[in-house]
Scaffold this motif. Structure first.
Motif, mmCIF file in Angstrom:
data_model
loop_
_atom_site.group_PDB
_atom_site.id
_atom_site.type_symbol
_atom_site.label_atom_id
_atom_site.label_comp_id
_atom_site.label_asym_id
_atom_site.label_seq_id
_atom_site.Cartn_x
_atom_site.Cartn_y
_atom_site.Cartn_z
ATOM 1 N N GLY A 1 0.784 -1.184 0.000
ATOM 2 C CA GLY A 1 0.000 0.000 0.000
ATOM 3 C C GLY A 1 0.835 1.260 0.000
ATOM 4 O O GLY A 1 1.457 1.628 -0.987
ATOM 5 N N TRP A 2 0.817 1.931 1.153
ATOM 6 C CA TRP A 2 1.446 3.255 1.244
ATOM 7 C C TRP A 2 2.963 3.169 1.173
ATOM 8 O O TRP A 2 3.612 4.076 0.669
ATOM 9 N N ARG B 1 4.727 1.092 -0.641
ATOM 10 C CA ARG B 1 5.059 0.948 -2.056
ATOM 11 C C ARG B 1 4.962 2.282 -2.778
ATOM 12 O O ARG B 1 5.805 2.618 -3.625
ATOM 13 N N LYS B 2 3.942 3.088 -2.468
ATOM 14 C CA LYS B 2 3.783 4.400 -3.091
ATOM 15 C C LYS B 2 4.934 5.326 -2.713
ATOM 16 O O LYS B 2 5.466 6.055 -3.558
ATOM 17 N N ILE B 3 5.336 5.306 -1.462
ATOM 18 C CA ILE B 3 6.435 6.160 -0.999
ATOM 19 C C ILE B 3 7.744 5.743 -1.653
ATOM 20 O O ILE B 3 8.510 6.581 -2.144
ATOM 21 N N SER B 4 8.017 4.433 -1.715
ATOM 22 C CA SER B 4 9.272 3.964 -2.308
ATOM 23 C C SER B 4 9.309 4.241 -3.806
ATOM 24 O O SER B 4 10.350 4.628 -4.349
ATOM 25 N N SER B 5 8.194 4.083 -4.492
ATOM 26 C CA SER B 5 8.188 4.390 -5.927
ATOM 27 C C SER B 5 8.316 5.892 -6.156
ATOM 28 O O SER B 5 8.970 6.328 -7.104
ATOM 29 N N GLY B 6 7.729 6.710 -5.312
ATOM 30 C CA GLY B 6 7.874 8.156 -5.424
ATOM 31 C C GLY B 6 9.300 8.602 -5.176
ATOM 32 O O GLY B 6 9.839 9.449 -5.893
ATOM 33 N N THR C 1 11.983 6.748 -5.573
ATOM 34 C CA THR C 1 12.764 6.252 -6.709
ATOM 35 C C THR C 1 12.612 7.184 -7.900
ATOM 36 O O THR C 1 13.590 7.503 -8.572
#
Length: 83
Positions: free
Chosen positions: A1-2, A4-9, A11
């Motif tokens: 969830g969140w 994954r969004k933070i790590s992709s952001g 990156t």
């Protein structure tokens, strides 16, 4: 969830910073200013052959080639070619 969004952001931001920094680290070359006694003329040549084109699915399609040739010229009534 969140997470994954933070790590992709993060990156994405990291890759964006690298893409922004690379042109200043590895500068792009500049072309020299054209010099000489002659102006440069150019001509587009559209060649059509009788050879079958093997890269398309259309039957009966023939090979075509677009060429641009540059040559020394005396240009008097023509627009100069953009450099």
């Amino acid at each position: 969830g969140w997470l994954r969004k933070i790590s992709s952001g993060l990156t994405f931001i990291f890759l964006l910073c690298i893409a922004w920094a690379l042109p200043s680290i590895l500068p792009v070359f500049n072309l020299p200013t054209p010099s000489g006694n002659y102006s440069i003329g150019s001509q587009y040549i559209h060649l059509k052959t009788n050879l079958d084109e093997i890269m398309t699915l259309e039957t009966g399609d023939k090979r075509e080639l677009m060429i641009k040739a540059w040559y020394p010229a005396n240009l008097e009534h023509e627009k100069p070619e953009p450099y």
